[in-house]
Design a protein around this motif. Structure first.
Motif, PDB file in Angstrom:
ATOM      1  N   ALA A 197       0.833  -1.205   0.000  1.00 42.48           N
ATOM      2  CA  ALA A 197       0.000   0.000   0.000  1.00 42.48           C
ATOM      3  C   ALA A 197       0.869   1.257   0.000  1.00 42.48           C
ATOM      4  N   ALA A 198       1.976   1.211   0.741  1.00 40.18           N
ATOM      5  CA  ALA A 198       2.902   2.349   0.754  1.00 40.18           C
ATOM      6  C   ALA A 198       3.515   2.556  -0.629  1.00 40.18           C
ATOM      7  N   GLY A 199       3.841   1.460  -1.298  1.00 37.19           N
ATOM      8  CA  GLY A 199       4.389   1.573  -2.644  1.00 37.19           C
ATOM      9  C   GLY A 199       3.398   2.182  -3.628  1.00 37.19           C
ATOM     10  N   MET A 200       2.152   1.736  -3.552  1.00 41.85           N
ATOM     11  CA  MET A 200       1.137   2.299  -4.452  1.00 41.85           C
ATOM     12  C   MET A 200       0.869   3.762  -4.144  1.00 41.85           C
ATOM     13  N   ALA A 201       0.866   4.100  -2.851  1.00 40.12           N
ATOM     14  CA  ALA A 201       0.668   5.501  -2.479  1.00 40.12           C
ATOM     15  C   ALA A 201       1.828   6.361  -2.955  1.00 40.12           C
ATOM     16  N   THR A 223       7.548  16.250  -2.251  1.00 41.26           N
ATOM     17  CA  THR A 223       7.413  16.294  -0.787  1.00 41.26           C
ATOM     18  C   THR A 223       6.602  15.121  -0.273  1.00 41.26           C
ATOM     19  N   GLY A 224       5.519  14.775  -0.985  1.00 40.87           N
ATOM     20  CA  GLY A 224       4.696  13.647  -0.556  1.00 40.87           C
ATOM     21  C   GLY A 224       5.439  12.330  -0.621  1.00 40.87           C
ATOM     22  N   LEU A 261       8.573   8.534   6.708  1.00 42.52           N
ATOM     23  CA  LEU A 261       7.699   7.789   7.617  1.00 42.52           C
ATOM     24  C   LEU A 261       8.182   6.351   7.770  1.00 42.52           C
ATOM     25  N   THR A 262       8.666   5.765   6.680  1.00 42.88           N
ATOM     26  CA  THR A 262       9.208   4.410   6.727  1.00 42.88           C
ATOM     27  C   THR A 262      10.465   4.350   7.580  1.00 42.88           C
ATOM     28  N   VAL A 263      11.350   5.315   7.412  1.00 43.49           N
ATOM     29  CA  VAL A 263      12.584   5.347   8.208  1.00 43.49           C
ATOM     30  C   VAL A 263      12.260   5.554   9.680  1.00 43.49           C
ATOM     31  N   LYS A 295      -2.387  -4.484  17.350  1.00 44.02           N
ATOM     32  CA  LYS A 295      -1.174  -3.856  16.820  1.00 44.02           C
ATOM     33  C   LYS A 295      -1.204  -3.775  15.303  1.00 44.02           C
ATOM     34  N   GLU A 296      -1.787  -4.778  14.647  1.00 41.66           N
ATOM     35  CA  GLU A 296      -1.909  -4.728  13.187  1.00 41.66           C
ATOM     36  C   GLU A 296      -2.896  -3.635  12.760  1.00 41.66           C
ATOM     37  N   ALA A 297      -4.019  -3.527  13.505  1.00 42.91           N
ATOM     38  CA  ALA A 297      -4.994  -2.477  13.188  1.00 42.91           C
ATOM     39  C   ALA A 297      -4.393  -1.097  13.421  1.00 42.91           C
ATOM     40  N   THR A 298      -3.593  -0.951  14.480  1.00 41.20           N
ATOM     41  CA  THR A 298      -2.943   0.331  14.761  1.00 41.20           C
ATOM     42  C   THR A 298      -1.963   0.698  13.655  1.00 41.20           C
ATOM     43  N   ALA A 299      -1.157  -0.272  13.224  1.00 41.00           N
ATOM     44  CA  ALA A 299      -0.191  -0.016  12.147  1.00 41.00           C
ATOM     45  C   ALA A 299      -0.897   0.367  10.864  1.00 41.00           C
ATOM     46  N   ALA A 300      -2.005  -0.310  10.547  1.00 38.25           N
ATOM     47  CA  ALA A 300      -2.750   0.002   9.322  1.00 38.25           C
ATOM     48  C   ALA A 300      -3.366   1.403   9.405  1.00 38.25           C
ATOM     49  N   ALA A 301      -3.898   1.767  10.583  1.00 37.85           N
ATOM     50  CA  ALA A 301      -4.516   3.083  10.749  1.00 37.85           C
ATOM     51  C   ALA A 301      -3.482   4.207  10.642  1.00 37.85           C
ATOM     52  N   VAL A 302      -2.343   4.027  11.314  1.00 38.22           N
ATOM     53  CA  VAL A 302      -1.281   5.042  11.242  1.00 38.22           C
ATOM     54  C   VAL A 302      -0.764   5.179   9.814  1.00 38.22           C
ATOM     55  N   SER A 303      -0.629   4.058   9.123  1.00 39.25           N
ATOM     56  CA  SER A 303      -0.165   4.097   7.731  1.00 39.25           C
ATOM     57  C   SER A 303      -1.168   4.818   6.841  1.00 39.25           C
ATOM     58  N   ALA A 304      -2.459   4.557   7.051  1.00 40.22           N
ATOM     59  CA  ALA A 304      -3.486   5.224   6.253  1.00 40.22           C
ATOM     60  C   ALA A 304      -3.451   6.735   6.466  1.00 40.22           C
ATOM     61  N   VAL A 305      -3.269   7.158   7.709  1.00 38.94           N
ATOM     62  CA  VAL A 305      -3.171   8.593   7.996  1.00 38.94           C
ATOM     63  C   VAL A 305      -1.933   9.181   7.326  1.00 38.94           C
ATOM     64  N   GLY A 306      -0.823   8.459   7.401  1.00 37.85           N
ATOM     65  CA  GLY A 306       0.402   8.927   6.758  1.00 37.85           C
ATOM     66  C   GLY A 306       0.245   9.066   5.245  1.00 37.85           C
ATOM     67  N   PHE A 307      -0.421   8.095   4.615  1.00 39.65           N
ATOM     68  CA  PHE A 307      -0.649   8.169   3.167  1.00 39.65           C
ATOM     69  C   PHE A 307      -1.549   9.349   2.822  1.00 39.65           C
ATOM     70  N   PHE A 308      -2.541   9.617   3.667  1.00 44.67           N
ATOM     71  CA  PHE A 308      -3.439  10.747   3.424  1.00 44.67           C
ATOM     72  C   PHE A 308      -2.680  12.074   3.503  1.00 44.67           C
TER      73      PHE A 308
END
Length: 252
Positions: free
Chosen positions: A28-32, A40-41, A48-50, A234-247
């Motif tokens: 998902a990060a790759g597609m985003a 900048t995005g 965010l990955t680092v 923890k998986e749901a938290t990681a997915a939620a944080v990632s979604a916010v980061g992609f947004f």
């Protein structure tokens, strides 16, 4: 590069995530990264990955991967910079021309490549190959033969690179200098080494296939694994944080 993608194990947050969820977030990060329209995005996704790697004790490995991607992207950047046309001319020398639009496009493509590749590279380096195969079979209902083929490929790539490095060291001990500036001469020195290395890799694959058959490879099913890979908070938290980061990356 040797050992860069090997999973040494650890107790950081990324290590403890479900392997399937980890890989899906990386994809998902790759597609985003390829979907964002600003440098900048793309750089925000890489940063965010680092940051996630640093929290899990993988900061140094993530920086090494980023540096490797920068080196790989240099040639792509130069080619795009010289071939792109349009916009205001910044520099011109004969047929060579650099424009502001070409510079912006080249930087964007390199940033996207780094931001798209880094999450997947980090996820694979923090996941045991056996856990990845079993999780894909259990959680994603992927047939085991496909999961085995995927993990076997990921296993043989660093093995092939390590054997290539050993062969080159042996050739250096015999007086062959690979540190030549001419890329054509360097390719002429390396190409003859590829055939025996390829034959060695084929033998390893054949031996692995025979060993898998002897262990009842055809009888392996989704229920055969003794270890379970639940999806929890923890998986749901990681997915939620990632979604916010992609947004946020799309907004930048």
């Amino acid at each position: 590069m040797n050992g860069l993608f090997d999973c040494a194990g650890g107790d950081g947050f990324i290590y403890r995530l479900n392997p399937s969820v980890k890989i899906l977030i990386a994809f998902a990060a790759g597609m985003a990264a390829f979907a964002v329209k600003s440098i900048t995005g793309a750089l925000f996704i890489a940063a965010l990955t680092v940051a996630a790697a640093a929290i899990s004790g993988l900061g140094r490995k993530a920086l090494s991967m980023a540096l490797l991607l920068v080196k790989i992207s240099t040639l792509l950047f130069v080619i795009q910079l010289l071939c792109a046309r349009g916009g205001k001319v910044i520099f011109a020398a004969g047929p060579l021309m650099i424009t502001d639009d070409g510079l912006r496009f080249s930087l964007l493509m390199v940033a996207k490549l780094i931001a798209a590749s880094l999450p997947l590279m980090l996820a694979l380096s923090a996941t045991q190959r056996g856990d990845l195969a079993n999780s894909l079979v259990q959680n994603c209902r992927l047939p085991y033969r496909y999961a085995f083929a995927l993990t076997a490929t990921l296993k043989f790539i660093p093995t092939l690179a390590s054997e290539m490095a050993q062969v080159m060291e042996a050739q250096r001990a015999r007086g062959i200098d690979f540190e030549v500036r001419n890329p054509l001469k360097k390719a002429a020195l390396i190409v003859p080494l590829c055939l025996p290395l390829l034959l060695s890799c084929v033998r390893k694959i054949e031996n692995s296939a025979v060993a898998a058959q002897l262990r009842g490879f055809e009888l392996r099913r989704r229920e055969s694994g003794y270890k379970r890979y639940p999806v929890g908070i923890k998986e749901a938290t990681a997915a939620a944080v990632s979604a916010v980061g992609f947004f946020v990356a799309f907004i930048l």
